[in-house]
Enzyme design. Structure first.
Site, PDB file in Angstrom:
ATOM      1  N   GLU A  78      -2.377  49.047  48.744  1.00 24.32           N
ATOM      2  CA  GLU A  78      -3.825  49.219  48.957  1.00 24.32           C
ATOM      3  C   GLU A  78      -4.517  47.869  49.163  1.00 24.32           C
ATOM      4  O   GLU A  78      -5.478  47.525  48.459  1.00 24.32           O
ATOM      5  CB  GLU A  78      -4.443  49.982  47.785  1.00 24.32           C
ATOM      6  N   GLU A  91       0.744  58.218  48.957  1.00 22.07           N
ATOM      7  CA  GLU A  91       0.030  58.672  47.757  1.00 22.07           C
ATOM      8  C   GLU A  91      -0.963  59.746  48.165  1.00 22.07           C
ATOM      9  O   GLU A  91      -1.647  59.601  49.174  1.00 22.07           O
ATOM     10  CB  GLU A  91      -0.768  57.539  47.078  1.00 22.07           C
TER      11      GLU A  91
HETATM   12  P1  P53 Z   1      -6.049  56.117  39.309  1.00 27.41           P
HETATM   13  C1  P53 Z   1      -9.055  53.515  43.849  1.00 27.41           C
HETATM   14  C2  P53 Z   1      -9.249  54.409  44.901  1.00 27.41           C
HETATM   15  C3  P53 Z   1      -8.153  55.033  45.475  1.00 27.41           C
HETATM   16  C4  P53 Z   1      -6.876  54.761  45.005  1.00 27.41           C
HETATM   17  O1  P53 Z   1      -5.717  56.015  40.858  1.00 27.41           O
HETATM   18  C5  P53 Z   1      -6.692  53.865  43.972  1.00 27.41           C
HETATM   19  C6  P53 Z   1      -7.772  53.225  43.393  1.00 27.41           C
HETATM   20  C7  P53 Z   1      -7.585  52.242  42.290  1.00 27.41           C
HETATM   21  O2  P53 Z   1      -7.491  52.866  41.073  1.00 27.41           O
HETATM   22  O3  P53 Z   1      -5.486  53.497  43.494  1.00 27.41           O
HETATM   23  C8  P53 Z   1      -4.287  54.132  43.867  1.00 27.41           C
HETATM   24  O4  P53 Z   1      -4.800  55.830  38.589  1.00 27.41           O
HETATM   25  C9  P53 Z   1      -3.178  53.210  43.418  1.00 27.41           C
HETATM   26  C10 P53 Z   1      -2.409  53.724  42.238  1.00 27.41           C
HETATM   27  C11 P53 Z   1      -3.334  54.538  41.362  1.00 27.41           C
HETATM   28  C12 P53 Z   1      -3.744  55.774  42.170  1.00 27.41           C
HETATM   29  O5  P53 Z   1      -4.372  55.399  43.374  1.00 27.41           O
HETATM   30  O6  P53 Z   1      -7.083  55.093  39.101  1.00 27.41           O
HETATM   31  O7  P53 Z   1      -2.306  52.840  44.461  1.00 27.41           O
HETATM   32  O8  P53 Z   1      -1.822  52.635  41.580  1.00 27.41           O
HETATM   33  O9  P53 Z   1      -2.801  54.909  40.150  1.00 27.41           O
HETATM   34  C13 P53 Z   1      -4.652  56.706  41.412  1.00 27.41           C
HETATM   35  O10 P53 Z   1      -6.528  57.507  39.088  1.00 27.41           O
END
Ligand code: P53
Length: 481
Positions: free
Chosen positions: A179, A377
């Site tokens: 990201e 993701e």
């Molecule tokens: P969490 C922000 C917006 C979109 C994705 O996020 C993001 C974030 C930062 O938190 O992160 C990604 O755990 C990231 C993962 C993360 C996952 O999304 O905050 O690549 O490491 O865990 C979900 O709910």
């Protein structure tokens, strides 16, 4: 009734995690301290703190993760039962180079990933690897200022080369920086730290610092692509973009222009990594802001020579923006310029749920970058309840996946998008990146642990486990809930 559409043969159904969010074992096997190791527990609406080193009496959830470091054989067995074809995780930089600036890697760290990858391959699961997923060595932050320092490019190059050489026969798909565009929200210190290892003072120009650090990361990423191809031309190195398409709130022309600028701003990272050059608008923007960046002709040549083989991206939600009255430049400030979209619902953490946005984004990226895509993701963070009989009923998660997978399939079959695979986020419960919570759960596999790290650590299958298993077994055709 099976309303899904079969995916092409060899499609990589998988699951995705990141080392620091699940491994634990933060100081085992010679591992050094990473950024994630100095981030305390936060909560919904409560920011995580960053301490100056590991301090007594603080709660650091990434120190324990979900204990995958010790439990991986058992977990990978469950992934095999789920039917995964691939497993996306990251290599903790600090297991390989504990401080980041050593010249020789740490063999115990290398061996851990060798063993873990072998365990995956035993079941026909191919590892998909991110090199830097929000966790550079803390030493590089303290001593060098992270990616504000050109020198850190060399350290990353060395780390990348060691990994490519060691694992080239076990790992085909790689990504450089997770990201990388998360830092467009540069008013928040966390994305700057997680993406680039920046710790800035009040008087620094945070936006300028973000552009400079991102530039050094583009160079490092382009080097990694070239190094990988030299070692083995069949290795595929991708970018990793946080894809949240930004919509205009209305059809007012100024709103449209604002959303266009927002898309340019959030995704110039993809332009540079996939097309190999900076877009036209950005040099004008830097000039107007008076930014003076260290960008050499050699850097630009590297960026051109090291475009990515594919675009990996996360997709959770879409954003919406609108122009302010009298605005003429349409500068996008991600921290302040987002508004709520009245047409979509939100998760308990306020993330907008928008399956069609995934199809829209896949079309947008394909038309702009002309590269294969990889959804690395996608998922739904929610509160889950472990019942007395150890079952977990998560119809909300099944419904989220159902709707997104259907849109993904349409993008491939109706719109011609070239898609390598789909790895839902946190298919086994882990520590949330933004809040440090355990209770913001994404998994199809439940892990019995609370936010303070208490629990049996036992793994239980949620209802979504059986559902996703069926989706994979039918190669995406059977999406019945
Ligand atoms: P969490 C922000 C917006 C979109 C994705 O996020 C993001 C974030 C930062 O938190 O992160 C990604 O755990 C990231 C993962 C993360 C996952 O999304 O905050 O690549 O490491 O865990 C979900 O709910």
């Amino acid at each position: 009734m099976s309303e899904g559409i079969k995916m092409p043969k060899g499609f990589l159904w998988g699951g995705a995690v990141a080392a620091h969010q699940l491994e634990g074992g933060w100081n085992e096997g010679g591992k050094g301290v990473s950024i994630a190791d100095v981030m305390t527990a936060g909560a919904k609406g409560v920011a995580r703190k960053v301490t100056d080193g590991v301090e007594d009496g603080q709660i650091y959830p990434n120190h324990w993760g979900n204990d995958f470091y010790h439990k991986y054989p058992e977990d990978i067995k469950l992934f095999a039962e789920l039917g995964l074809k691939c497993f996306r995780t990251s290599i903790a930089w600090t297991r390989i180079f504990p401080n980041g600036d050593e010249t020789e890697p740490n063999e115990a760290g290398l061996k851990f990933y060798d063993d873990m990858f072998d365990e995956c391959l035993k079941y026909g699961i191919q590892p998909v690897i991110t090199l830097s997923h929000f966790e550079m060595p803390y030493h590089l932050v303290k001593e060098y200022g992270g990616f504000s320092n050109r020198k850190v490019i060399e350290f990353f190059d060395r780390f990348a080369e060691v990994c490519f050489r060691r694992y080239k026969d076990k790992v085909k798909y790689w990504m450089t920086f997770n990201e990388i565009n998360n830092q467009t929200d540069w008013r928040d210190p966390h994305p700057l730290l997680q993406d680039s290892g920046l710790q800035l003072g009040k008087d620094d120009n945070w936006e300028e610092a973000m552009f400079q650090a991102a530039h050094y990361e583009f160079v490092a990423s382009a080097h990694a692509v070239q190094i990988a191809h030299k070692i083995d031309p069949s290795l595929k190195v991708g970018s990793m973009i946080a894809m949240c398409p930004v919509y205009p709130l209305t059809s007012k022309p100024t709103d449209i222009m604002k959303a266009e600028r927002a898309m340019q701003y959030r995704y110039y990272f993809g332009d540079v990594q996939a097309l190999g050059f900076y877009p036209e608008w950005i040099t004008k923007y830097w000039a107007r802001k008076g930014y003076n960046l260290d960008i050499t002709a050699a850097d630009l040549a590297d960026i051109k020579a090291g475009t990515v083989d594919y675009v990996g991206f996360s997709y959770y939600m879409s954003f919406t923006t609108k122009a302010k009255d009298g605005e003429t430049h349409f500068d996008y400030d991600e921290h302040n310029d987002l508004v709520s979209n009245p047409y979509v619902e939100k998760s308990d953490w306020g993330w907008q749920i928008d399956p069609v946005g995934l199809r829209y984004a896949m079309n947008w990226m394909t038309t702009r970058w002309h590269k294969p895509l990889f959804i690395v993701e996608n998922g739904f963070g929610a509160y889950d309840k472990l019942e007395d009989d150890n079952s977990i009923h998560d119809p909300y998660r099944i419904s989220y996946f159902h709707d997104h997978i259907l849109q993904m399939e349409k993008a491939v079959h109706e719109d011609g998008v070239d898609l390598i695979g789909y790895t839902p986020w946190g298919h086994i419960d882990l520590i949330s990146a933004s809040t440090g919570e355990m209770k913001k759960r994404y998994g199809m596999i439940y892990v019995d642990q609370d936010d303070e790290g208490n629990g049996s650590l036992k793994r239980y299958k949620k209802d979504s486990f059986a559902w996703y298993k069926k989706v994979i077994a039918s190669n995406g055709e059977d999406l019945t809930e």
